[in-house]
Write an enzyme that holds these catalytic residues in place. Sequence first.
Site, PDB file in Angstrom:
ATOM      1  N   GLY A  87      40.810  15.093 -22.885  1.00 24.64           N
ATOM      2  CA  GLY A  87      40.726  16.130 -23.919  1.00 24.64           C
ATOM      3  C   GLY A  87      39.348  16.309 -24.524  1.00 24.64           C
ATOM      4  O   GLY A  87      39.225  16.859 -25.625  1.00 24.64           O
ATOM      5  N   GLY A  88      38.305  15.830 -23.835  1.00 21.01           N
ATOM      6  CA  GLY A  88      36.949  16.025 -24.368  1.00 21.01           C
ATOM      7  C   GLY A  88      36.840  15.429 -25.756  1.00 21.01           C
ATOM      8  O   GLY A  88      37.317  14.314 -26.012  1.00 21.01           O
ATOM      9  N   THR A 103      40.010  15.073 -17.674  1.00 24.36           N
ATOM     10  CA  THR A 103      39.896  13.640 -17.670  1.00 24.36           C
ATOM     11  C   THR A 103      41.301  13.112 -17.484  1.00 24.36           C
ATOM     12  O   THR A 103      42.257  13.873 -17.572  1.00 24.36           O
ATOM     13  CB  THR A 103      39.286  13.220 -19.026  1.00 24.36           C
TER      14      THR A 103
HETATM   15  O1  DON Z   1      33.475  11.674 -21.592  1.00 25.09           O
HETATM   16  C1  DON Z   1      33.807  12.647 -22.246  1.00 25.09           C
HETATM   17  O2  DON Z   1      33.910  12.654 -23.442  1.00 25.09           O
HETATM   18  C2  DON Z   1      34.174  13.935 -21.511  1.00 25.09           C
HETATM   19  N1  DON Z   1      33.446  14.010 -20.283  1.00 25.09           N
HETATM   20  C3  DON Z   1      35.639  13.975 -21.279  1.00 25.09           C
HETATM   21  C4  DON Z   1      36.077  15.251 -20.627  1.00 25.09           C
HETATM   22  C5  DON Z   1      37.493  15.543 -20.811  1.00 25.09           C
HETATM   23  O3  DON Z   1      38.216  14.807 -21.416  1.00 25.09           O
HETATM   24  C6  DON Z   1      37.981  16.811 -20.227  1.00 25.09           C
HETATM   25  N2  DON Z   1      39.407  16.877 -20.287  1.00 25.09           N
HETATM   26  N3  DON Z   1      40.268  17.334 -20.710  1.00 25.09           N
END
Ligand code: DON
Length: 588
Positions: free
Chosen positions: A491-492, A399
């Site tokens: 960061g999910g 992201t």
């Molecule tokens: O929207 C969300 O929570 C996830 N799709 C975000 C994914 C994410 O941050 C991956 N990255 N590091």
Amino acid sequence: MNTIFRASVSFLILGAVTATTLSGQQPERNPFSQNSAVSQAPQGYTKEGVFGHKAMVVSAHPLASQVGAEILRHGGNAFDATVAVQLTLAVVFPVAGNISGGGFIVARMANGKTVTLDFREAAPMLASRDMFLDSAGNVIPRLSTFGHKASGVPGTVDAMVKLHKQYGKLPWKALVQPAIDIARNGVFLTVREAEGLNEVRESLEYYNPGKTYFLKPNKSPWKAGDKLVQEDLASTLERIRDKGRDGFYKGKTAELLVAEMKRGGGFITQKDLDAYSAKWRTPLRGSYRGHTIITMPPPSAGGVGLLQMLTILEAQPLKEWGVNSEKTAHCMIEVERRVYADRSEYLGDPDFYNVPMKGLLDQQYLRSRMSNYSPDKATPSTEITYGKDVRSFGSNDQTTHFSIVDPEGNAVALTTTLNGGYGSKVVVDGGGFFMNNEMDDFSVKPGAPNMFGAIGGEANAIQARKRMLSSMTPTIVEKDGKLSFLLGTPGGTTITTSVLQGIINIIDHSMTAQQAVNTKRFHHQYVPDIVRVEHGTFTTEVETALQQKGHTFRNIGTIGKLDVILRRADGSLEGAADPRGDDMAIGF
Ligand code: DON
């Protein structure tokens, strides 16, 4: 205008990222402090902040920050710059930058008005609750994360057009052109981007059997300095430049996208593209130690979680305890565990599920969540569940984030994603862009963890046109009615706790924006019952003490990439780009 942008873009130098070093040193003891926790200063990164009198752009890529700054220098406002940065990231940062993903915007106008724009992807109309389960009800591995079925209906272009129509100043075409030029002329890969593409090479070959320019013609590995030219993406962006929303959701781009879905058994149809609409939503507002926190409402779980955690933590003397000290960390971990348990039960798309916001943010409820808290020992997550009485309160890598402040004082915090790095790994043939794999952010089966280990149930079950729950937490903080700082991160599930730490580092620990960003981070999310940490977050002494309380640690490399802008007392701006990536702050 276009000539100006072309000229400015052409002399941009890649790799001019401020040197970053990871401190491998043991922290020094502070001889003046009586408080052992405070004395154990955590290790951190050593990137320097960037300062500006009027305006600042901080994003994941030097070229994107440069394009945003050029727009501002030529009279564009923060909303114009947002469009240009988002589209440029789609070219120079394909791992997460996108025209085919989604995200959230939290914005504050110079006059104090605040808005949010939800451009989260939606489940296609053909999607159904058990679409990722086999006939025995088991989750089919990889189906929600790789390939054509993993994609939700993209929201990015619709949002950029809406944002520009409502608040933009410069002509739309001028904002799209820099991205077109870079796609056509080529971008030099940084070390991280070359490695990123190499890591997914097999998937790219598998899901794109014709060919894609994301694979080198001779299939040799990418290396830093290689030039990536994206002709198809340049043509797609030209259609977006000339036709706005229709350049993506109708006509040739839409035909290519729908044909790609058909080729691989995906679900997105022209009807889905026609129906998609980004939504303005009322920002969530909370307070923390005299500051106002303005953040994203559902379908972000991040904003609610952030306010829940801040409300509980406000009663604790975090400043006195010190950053990443035993007491601070233990308390924060225990708060995070409980708040993420609530998320697993109650959070989902508010247009499809009645999220009990009032209860979740109720002071008394939040105090009650800590009734079984012990300062001396970890509460195993098996002994924790979501708060049962919420409804009684009534109705209620990958992201990327960027932050922009313009000379008028408008501020935009935007977090956007394809979900996993390079999304579903499917490149739309002829369109030249990656599709997202956001469907995995739904709870594909109650209790089954998604790629970030998050669990959910009914609230976040798949339903046609519903938006999947997100952790993205773009946030703006005010003090005394004025802009104080804005931040966000990828960061999910760790997004919300990284934003939390950024806020606490600035407000409680009186750090500069860059110190707040450089400081090492940790994260707990209820399940799995582990504390994820960056190496060196805690001194050995603190880590041992926390283990004795019952915490289990897992080192997960780096956590998040916070890009922050802080307005200082004299009105000047500090831009803090995260040293964990190629992120760069540019101000003037
Ligand atoms: O929207 C969300 O929570 C996830 N799709 C975000 C994914 C994410 O941050 C991956 N990255 N590091």
